[in-house]
Design a protein around this motif. Structure first.
Motif, PDB file in Angstrom:
ATOM      1  N   GLY A 264       0.815  -1.210   0.000  1.00  0.00           N
ATOM      2  CA  GLY A 264       0.000   0.000   0.000  1.00  0.00           C
ATOM      3  C   GLY A 264       0.844   1.254   0.000  1.00  0.00           C
ATOM      4  N   ALA A 265       0.566   2.163  -0.959  1.00  0.00           N
ATOM      5  CA  ALA A 265       1.342   3.396  -1.093  1.00  0.00           C
ATOM      6  C   ALA A 265       0.453   4.619  -1.030  1.00  0.00           C
ATOM      7  CB  ALA A 265       2.136   3.388  -2.401  1.00  0.00           C
TER       8      ALA A 265
ATOM      9  N   GLU B  65       0.297   3.956 -10.482  1.00  0.00           N
ATOM     10  CA  GLU B  65       0.960   5.162 -10.003  1.00  0.00           C
ATOM     11  C   GLU B  65       0.218   5.666  -8.778  1.00  0.00           C
ATOM     12  OE1 GLU B  65       0.739   7.890 -13.231  1.00  0.00           O
ATOM     13  OE2 GLU B  65      -1.447   7.947 -13.260  1.00  0.00           O
ATOM     14  N   LEU B  66       0.740   6.699  -8.139  1.00  0.00           N
ATOM     15  CA  LEU B  66       0.037   7.284  -7.002  1.00  0.00           C
ATOM     16  C   LEU B  66      -1.326   7.783  -7.444  1.00  0.00           C
ATOM     17  CD1 LEU B  66       2.818   9.411  -5.260  1.00  0.00           C
ATOM     18  CD2 LEU B  66       1.997   7.155  -4.589  1.00  0.00           C
ATOM     19  N   ARG B  67      -2.324   7.565  -6.616  1.00  0.00           N
ATOM     20  CA  ARG B  67      -3.678   7.998  -6.952  1.00  0.00           C
ATOM     21  C   ARG B  67      -3.865   9.456  -6.528  1.00  0.00           C
ATOM     22  NH1 ARG B  67      -7.173   5.487  -3.759  1.00  0.00           N
ATOM     23  NH2 ARG B  67      -5.583   4.606  -2.421  1.00  0.00           N
ATOM     24  N   PRO B  68      -4.263  10.330  -7.459  1.00  0.00           N
ATOM     25  CA  PRO B  68      -4.413  11.749  -7.130  1.00  0.00           C
ATOM     26  C   PRO B  68      -5.727  12.021  -6.415  1.00  0.00           C
ATOM     27  CG  PRO B  68      -5.035  11.387  -9.408  1.00  0.00           C
ATOM     28  CD  PRO B  68      -4.563  10.050  -8.878  1.00  0.00           C
ATOM     29  N   GLY B  69      -5.879  13.266  -5.949  1.00  0.00           N
ATOM     30  CA  GLY B  69      -7.157  13.721  -5.415  1.00  0.00           C
ATOM     31  C   GLY B  69      -7.559  13.006  -4.144  1.00  0.00           C
ATOM     32  N   GLY B  70      -8.809  12.589  -4.106  1.00  0.00           N
ATOM     33  CA  GLY B  70      -9.338  11.950  -2.911  1.00  0.00           C
ATOM     34  C   GLY B  70      -9.911  12.964  -1.945  1.00  0.00           C
TER      35      GLY B  70
ATOM     36  N   GLN C   8       1.540  12.175  -1.988  1.00  0.00           N
ATOM     37  CA  GLN C   8       2.645  12.660  -2.818  1.00  0.00           C
ATOM     38  C   GLN C   8       3.780  13.194  -1.957  1.00  0.00           C
ATOM     39  OE1 GLN C   8       2.646  12.658  -6.493  1.00  0.00           O
ATOM     40  NE2 GLN C   8       4.821  12.833  -5.931  1.00  0.00           N
ATOM     41  N   VAL C   9       3.444  13.939  -0.894  1.00  0.00           N
ATOM     42  CA  VAL C   9       4.476  14.464   0.015  1.00  0.00           C
ATOM     43  C   VAL C   9       5.263  13.315   0.636  1.00  0.00           C
ATOM     44  CG1 VAL C   9       4.864  15.680   2.204  1.00  0.00           C
ATOM     45  CG2 VAL C   9       3.284  16.637   0.518  1.00  0.00           C
ATOM     46  N   LEU C  10       4.567  12.293   1.096  1.00  0.00           N
ATOM     47  CA  LEU C  10       5.233  11.158   1.736  1.00  0.00           C
ATOM     48  C   LEU C  10       6.069  10.357   0.735  1.00  0.00           C
ATOM     49  CD1 LEU C  10       2.241   9.994   3.964  1.00  0.00           C
ATOM     50  CD2 LEU C  10       4.321  11.123   4.755  1.00  0.00           C
ATOM     51  N   TYR C  11       5.567  10.210  -0.468  1.00  0.00           N
ATOM     52  CA  TYR C  11       6.322   9.510  -1.505  1.00  0.00           C
ATOM     53  C   TYR C  11       7.591  10.275  -1.869  1.00  0.00           C
ATOM     54  CZ  TYR C  11       7.508   7.713  -6.149  1.00  0.00           C
ATOM     55  OH  TYR C  11       8.172   7.211  -7.237  1.00  0.00           O
TER      56      TYR C  11
ATOM     57  N   GLY D 281      15.162   6.464  -1.030  1.00  0.00           N
ATOM     58  CA  GLY D 281      15.762   5.441  -0.182  1.00  0.00           C
ATOM     59  C   GLY D 281      14.879   4.240   0.040  1.00  0.00           C
ATOM     60  N   VAL D 282      13.738   4.181  -0.679  1.00  0.00           N
ATOM     61  CA  VAL D 282      12.779   3.086  -0.528  1.00  0.00           C
ATOM     62  C   VAL D 282      12.463   2.549  -1.916  1.00  0.00           C
ATOM     63  CG1 VAL D 282      10.397   2.514   0.103  1.00  0.00           C
ATOM     64  CG2 VAL D 282      11.775   3.961   1.623  1.00  0.00           C
ATOM     65  N   GLU D 283      12.392   1.228  -2.044  1.00  0.00           N
ATOM     66  CA  GLU D 283      12.007   0.620  -3.316  1.00  0.00           C
ATOM     67  C   GLU D 283      10.489   0.638  -3.449  1.00  0.00           C
ATOM     68  OE1 GLU D 283      12.395  -3.646  -5.728  1.00  0.00           O
ATOM     69  OE2 GLU D 283      12.644  -3.572  -3.535  1.00  0.00           O
ATOM     70  N   TYR D 284       9.968   1.282  -4.483  1.00  0.00           N
ATOM     71  CA  TYR D 284       8.537   1.291  -4.766  1.00  0.00           C
ATOM     72  C   TYR D 284       8.262   0.430  -5.990  1.00  0.00           C
ATOM     73  CZ  TYR D 284       7.303   4.908  -1.390  1.00  0.00           C
ATOM     74  OH  TYR D 284       7.066   5.610  -0.228  1.00  0.00           O
TER      75      TYR D 284
END
Length: 429
Positions: A30-31, A57-62, A130-133, A139-142
């Motif tokens: 979960g990302a 990809e990261l899901r926008p909005g919400g 997005q900020v957290l990503y 330094g993290v494998e996504y």
């Protein structure tokens, strides 16, 4: 960052100076918010982290999500306060209105020290993700467009099969993949065992801001039918975020069947009045439509062996609590900290995490249930609502916002390591 796979149970990473360091391999499913937040802290304490996300990809909005009380403290400890606030919706407050748009009640963003109905940290879920990503991606494998399809654990690790066909071994696995967590279903059992429907359905999407919305959220509630429609400002002033809710004793629409969901929403919101019809006219063009039941996840345990759960996957309090994001952020801090403090022993680390979080979660879930009841359709057989002005409710809200200790994990392995650049042996005590 390079990885030496000669040791199947441990990661060996190469830091910026070519110095090799080792730490546990942790897979996070979960990302959205909980997963990247956990990745931040796991990496800070020395783990090698892989995050897998089934979306491409990261899901926008919400929907707009809030951070209050101790959750704001966690954001500060992450060093992300400025970045999060820069991405906030800049909402000044909220007005409840009648069907003609006349203001009935006003809530301001600075009410209750910024921890009120509209929090001073209010941000679209996609923007927070997005900020957290951005904070963790170096330094993290996504891995996007994949998911966990199966896992088998033993005393030393977890063998994971991905839907794309890859097989890898990790020391620990954490499901942070939301209300309908696939990892929870694989490791703990079917969804119906843990989901508790609260009698409502929630939908939201972004629409053109043709309503003159300017920093103030507007909400219309029809007390007779229990339905509501809401418009809130977002950073892009040309658009607004719409949200709808309606009572429903059950929920049998597939949470991935978007066309069926839109049909259900149009049917249930027909005739509501206010700006509802004008908002729904944009439904087919919305890039980020979402509809789902308002539900909680209730579990006796959030871990089994080397597999644990975090956020909505473990303890959804429902959007009716307004605290789902806070639970995710605080839970990520405590889970990573307790695992590291326990020397990455899953039994001890998961147990301490659950012990610290349990009453905090239960307070927020109680608020979610009470709010859902307050929005129900009144009737002769309806359970009377409690007195929300009583001292008991003030204490409950206080516990839901600040009722958990945030230990200082200084002294655990790699506690001095920065959140940004890769960890090297020089960072170790």
């Amino acid at each position: 960052m390079s990885v030496d796979d000669s040791d199947p149970g441990h990661a060996v990473r190469t830091g910026g100076q070519g110095t090799r360091v080792s730490g546990p391999r942790v897979l996070v499913a979960g990302a959205s918010v909980a997963g990247p937040a956990l990745a931040h802290w796991l990496r800070r304490w020395g783990a090698e982290v892989t995050v897998v996300e089934r979306a491409p990809e990261l899901r926008p909005g919400g929907q707009a999500v809030d951070a209050r009380g101790v959750a704001k403290e966690v954001i500060g400890r992450m060093g992300l306060d400025a970045a999060v606030r820069a991405a906030c919706t800049d909402t000044a407050g909220a007005h409840t209105v009648d069907v003609d748009g006349q203001v009935l009640e006003t809530f301001r963003v600075d009410d209750d020290g910024g921890d009120g109905f509209i929090a001073d940290i209010e941000i679209l879920r996609g923007d927070l993700s997005q900020v957290l990503y951005d904070d963790t991606r170096d330094g993290v494998e996504y891995i996007f467009g994949d998911r966990v399809a199966g896992l088998t654990q033993d005393a030393d690790g977890v063998d994971v099969v991905f839907a794309g066909g890859n097989r890898r071994r990790f020391d620990l696995v954490v499901g942070a993949d939301g209300l309908h967590s696939e990892l929870r279903a694989i490791a703990f059992g079917p969804h119906e065992r843990f989901l508790r429907h609260l009698g409502h359905v929630l939908a939201f999407c972004s629409v053109p801001n043709e309503f003159g919305l300017d920093r103030w959220l507007l909400e219309y509630q029809d007390q007779r039918s229990g339905r509501s429609a809401l418009l809130r400002p977002i950073q892009d002033a040309t658009r607004a975020m719409a949200m709808f809710s309606f009572p429903s004793a059950d929920f049998d629409v597939d949470h991935r069947d978007v066309e069926a969901q839109k049909a259900l929403l149009r049917k249930r919101m027909a005739g509501l009045g206010w700006w509802t019809a004008d908002i729904l006219a944009h439904l087919d063009d919305a890039p980020d439509f979402y509809l789902d039941q308002v539900a909680q996840v209730v579990m006796d345990r959030w871990s089994s062996g080397r597999v644990g759960l975090l956020g909505d996957a473990a303890f959804s309090s429902s959007p009716m609590s307004g605290q789902g994001t806070g639970l995710a952020l605080v839970g990520a801090y405590l889970l990573a900290g307790e695992l590291a403090a326990a020397g990455w022993d899953p039994d001890a680390g998961f147990a301490r995490y659950e012990a610290r979080m349990r009453s905090y979660v239960e307070a927020n879930q109680e608020i979610g249930r009470l709010n859902a009841r307050s929005r129900g359709v009144p009737g002769p057989d309806a359970e009377p609502l409690p007195d929300f002005t009583g001292e008991w409710f003030i204490e409950l809200v206080g516990h839901a916002i600040n009722g958990v200790e945030l230990p200082d994990y200084a002294g655990v392995p790699d506690s001095a390591a920065p959140a940004g650049p890769p960890i090297t042996s020089s960072d170790r005590p």
